[in-house]
Design a protein around this motif. Structure first.
Motif, PDB file in Angstrom:
ATOM      1  N   LEU A  30       0.810  -1.213   0.000  1.00 24.37           N
ATOM      2  CA  LEU A  30       0.000   0.000   0.000  1.00 24.37           C
ATOM      3  C   LEU A  30       0.844   1.264   0.000  1.00 24.37           C
ATOM      4  CD1 LEU A  30      -2.607  -1.207   2.602  1.00 24.37           C
ATOM      5  CD2 LEU A  30      -3.182  -0.464   0.298  1.00 24.37           C
ATOM      6  N   ASN A  31       2.153   1.116   0.156  1.00 24.24           N
ATOM      7  CA  ASN A  31       3.024   2.288   0.254  1.00 24.24           C
ATOM      8  C   ASN A  31       3.973   2.367  -0.938  1.00 24.24           C
ATOM      9  OD1 ASN A  31       1.900   3.124   2.648  1.00 24.24           O
ATOM     10  ND2 ASN A  31       3.380   2.065   3.930  1.00 24.24           N
ATOM     11  N   HIS A  33      -3.970   2.143   6.167  1.00 22.65           N
ATOM     12  CA  HIS A  33      -5.024   2.001   5.169  1.00 22.65           C
ATOM     13  C   HIS A  33      -6.374   1.923   5.864  1.00 22.65           C
ATOM     14  CE1 HIS A  33      -4.368  -2.087   6.585  1.00 22.65           C
ATOM     15  NE2 HIS A  33      -5.544  -2.415   6.088  1.00 22.65           N
ATOM     16  N   TYR A  85     -11.864  -1.794   2.526  1.00 20.32           N
ATOM     17  CA  TYR A  85     -12.646  -1.357   1.389  1.00 20.32           C
ATOM     18  C   TYR A  85     -14.137  -1.681   1.497  1.00 20.32           C
ATOM     19  CZ  TYR A  85      -7.820  -1.932  -0.226  1.00 20.32           C
ATOM     20  OH  TYR A  85      -6.447  -1.908  -0.330  1.00 20.32           O
ATOM     21  N   SER A  93      -8.429   4.611   9.876  1.00 18.54           N
ATOM     22  CA  SER A  93      -7.154   4.158   9.315  1.00 18.54           C
ATOM     23  C   SER A  93      -6.405   3.306  10.341  1.00 18.54           C
ATOM     24  CB  SER A  93      -6.297   5.361   8.921  1.00 18.54           C
ATOM     25  OG  SER A  93      -6.977   6.169   7.981  1.00 18.54           O
ATOM     26  N   ARG A 113      -2.897   0.209  10.760  1.00 11.88           N
ATOM     27  CA  ARG A 113      -1.691  -0.360  10.192  1.00 11.88           C
ATOM     28  C   ARG A 113      -1.215  -1.493  11.091  1.00 11.88           C
ATOM     29  NH1 ARG A 113       2.591   4.598  11.607  1.00 11.88           N
ATOM     30  NH2 ARG A 113       2.786   4.136  13.841  1.00 11.88           N
ATOM     31  N   GLN A 137      -9.800  -0.970  -5.596  1.00  3.74           N
ATOM     32  CA  GLN A 137      -8.775  -0.858  -4.562  1.00  3.74           C
ATOM     33  C   GLN A 137      -7.828  -2.051  -4.606  1.00  3.74           C
ATOM     34  OE1 GLN A 137      -8.811   2.126  -2.319  1.00  3.74           O
ATOM     35  NE2 GLN A 137      -9.942   2.487  -4.209  1.00  3.74           N
ATOM     36  N   THR A 167      -3.567  -2.419  -5.294  1.00  3.07           N
ATOM     37  CA  THR A 167      -2.799  -2.941  -4.166  1.00  3.07           C
ATOM     38  C   THR A 167      -1.942  -4.141  -4.529  1.00  3.07           C
ATOM     39  OG1 THR A 167      -4.577  -2.206  -2.672  1.00  3.07           O
ATOM     40  CG2 THR A 167      -3.001  -3.784  -1.785  1.00  3.07           C
ATOM     41  N   THR A 174      -6.356   4.778  -3.522  1.00  2.00           N
ATOM     42  CA  THR A 174      -6.299   4.190  -2.195  1.00  2.00           C
ATOM     43  C   THR A 174      -6.153   5.284  -1.139  1.00  2.00           C
ATOM     44  OG1 THR A 174      -3.902   3.901  -2.383  1.00  2.00           O
ATOM     45  CG2 THR A 174      -5.285   2.028  -3.027  1.00  2.00           C
ATOM     46  N   ASN A 175      -6.582   4.945   0.078  1.00  2.28           N
ATOM     47  CA  ASN A 175      -6.530   5.866   1.222  1.00  2.28           C
ATOM     48  C   ASN A 175      -7.332   7.147   0.980  1.00  2.28           C
ATOM     49  OD1 ASN A 175      -4.950   4.239   2.938  1.00  2.28           O
ATOM     50  ND2 ASN A 175      -3.058   4.928   1.940  1.00  2.28           N
TER      51      ASN A 175
END
Length: 345
Positions: free
Chosen positions: A95-96, A201, A204, A256, A258, A307, A311, A333-334
């Protein structure tokens, strides 16, 4: 408008009475669920009617699969599937940007037959599971899936009641859902130093029911601070997802979260509870602002697919090659949750 507070811990809600014959008991629990959804977006539930043996069997099957050699696991590679099912190797998901998540996973969902009309029509999230050749694996995973889906339906009812809506407002859209159960493995790493297992994140779907075996999960509060969500025996973690944020125009926030990399081996079992693929989701009338600034509608399954494409590496590759395209109106995303609010999205 989000009511998420600067909380420093995550509440526990006992949902035992969602099974009560007394409607007043069920409404009381729904009110507690709604309060947690508004103020935190994350909460534990205890009292879910799930036999502990189902989770024990699920964990045993998961350990057996992830202990296989990589070439054995890759026989179920998710890239072989037409409906996003199977093994997710290290580096596949991220995701990053170009930094992959430090985990492997096995993705399952509603196990439909190969002649299912939606699957035959090319639906990218509905179809048969890609089971590995392990005796009893499919049966153990499916038994847990069915049990946790039943709890999800109870919560879907409770969310509607908490919002003052007809109790069937959401449940009527949950007949053949692309709700995914992921079996996630974070390996033992004695050298782990402040690394991400999964980047920040939101989820969804409507909401998530999670059972982890070790610490690592963190959630962002209303002040943008990260709060630890450690495992609590006898509970599941619930967090609000994008679709409930959209339906409530932000009254329920898709908080959000993580996963920080911890040294100990960790297994995590999120059930991402969704509504039917073609369900149009937009702010309910009571939450619509009327000023033309509400988020545009999204279809639940199309949002999940869009999404997912952004990803997973195998889907990003297909997108780049022109073999698939994102649905109209897809968002990056996000785009939901506290992280989006603090970023001004």
């Amino acid at each position: 408008m989000s009511e998420a507070t600067s909380f420093t811990s995550v509440p526990i809600v006992d949902i035992t009475d969602l099974s009560s014959p007394d409607l007043a008991d069920r409404h009381r629990v729904a009110a507690e669920v709604g309060k947690a959804a508004r103020e935190v977006g994350f909460f534990y539930i205890r009292g879910a009617a799930i036999d502990e043996a189902l989770f024990t069997d699920l964990l045993a099957a998961t350990r057996e699969f992830f202990a296989l050699p990589i070439d054995e696991k890759m026989r179920s590679y998710i890239g072989f599937s037409r409906c996003h099912r199977g093994y997710v190797p290290y580096g596949e998901e991220g995701l990053n940007g170009d930094r992959p998540d430090l985990k492997e996973a096995f993705d399952t969902a509603l196990d439909l037959p190969a002649d299912d009309p939606d699957y035959l029509a090319g639906n990218p999230m509905l179809g048969p599971n890609a089971w590995p050749d392990i005796p009893g694996f499919a049966e153990r995973v499916t038994a847990y899936y069915n049990a946790i889906i039943a709890v999800g339906n109870q919560l879907l009812w409770a969310f509607a009641v908490a919002l003052g809506e007809d109790p069937d407002t959401f449940v009527k859209h949950a007949t053949k859902t692309p709700s995914q159960l992921r079996l996630v493995h974070y390996p033992y790493n004695p050298d782990a130093v402040d690394a991400l297992g999964i980047g920040a994140h939101t989820d969804y779907e409507c909401f998530t029911l999670l059972k982890p075996t070790a610490p690592g999960l963190e959630v962002m509060n209303g002040a943008g601070e990260w709060v630890d969500v450690p495992p609590v025996p006898g509970t599941f973690v619930v967090n609000i997802g994008d679709m409930l944020e959209l339906w409530t125009n932000g009254a329920f926030v898709a908080t959000s979260h993580r996963v920080r990399k911890v040294k100990e081996e960790r297994f995590s079992f999120p059930l991402f509870f969704n509504v039917d693929y073609d369900t149009e989701v937009k702010p309910l009338p009571q939450f619509a602002s009327g000023d033309g600034r509400d988020r545009p509608p999204l279809r639940a399954g199309e949002h999940l697919f869009a999404q997912t494409v952004q990803t997973f590496a195998y889907l990003r590759d297909r997108l780049a090659r022109g073999e698939l395209e994102l649905p109209d109106g897809s968002v990056e995303t996000n785009s939901f949750g506290q992280q989006a609010l603090h970023a001004g999205k």
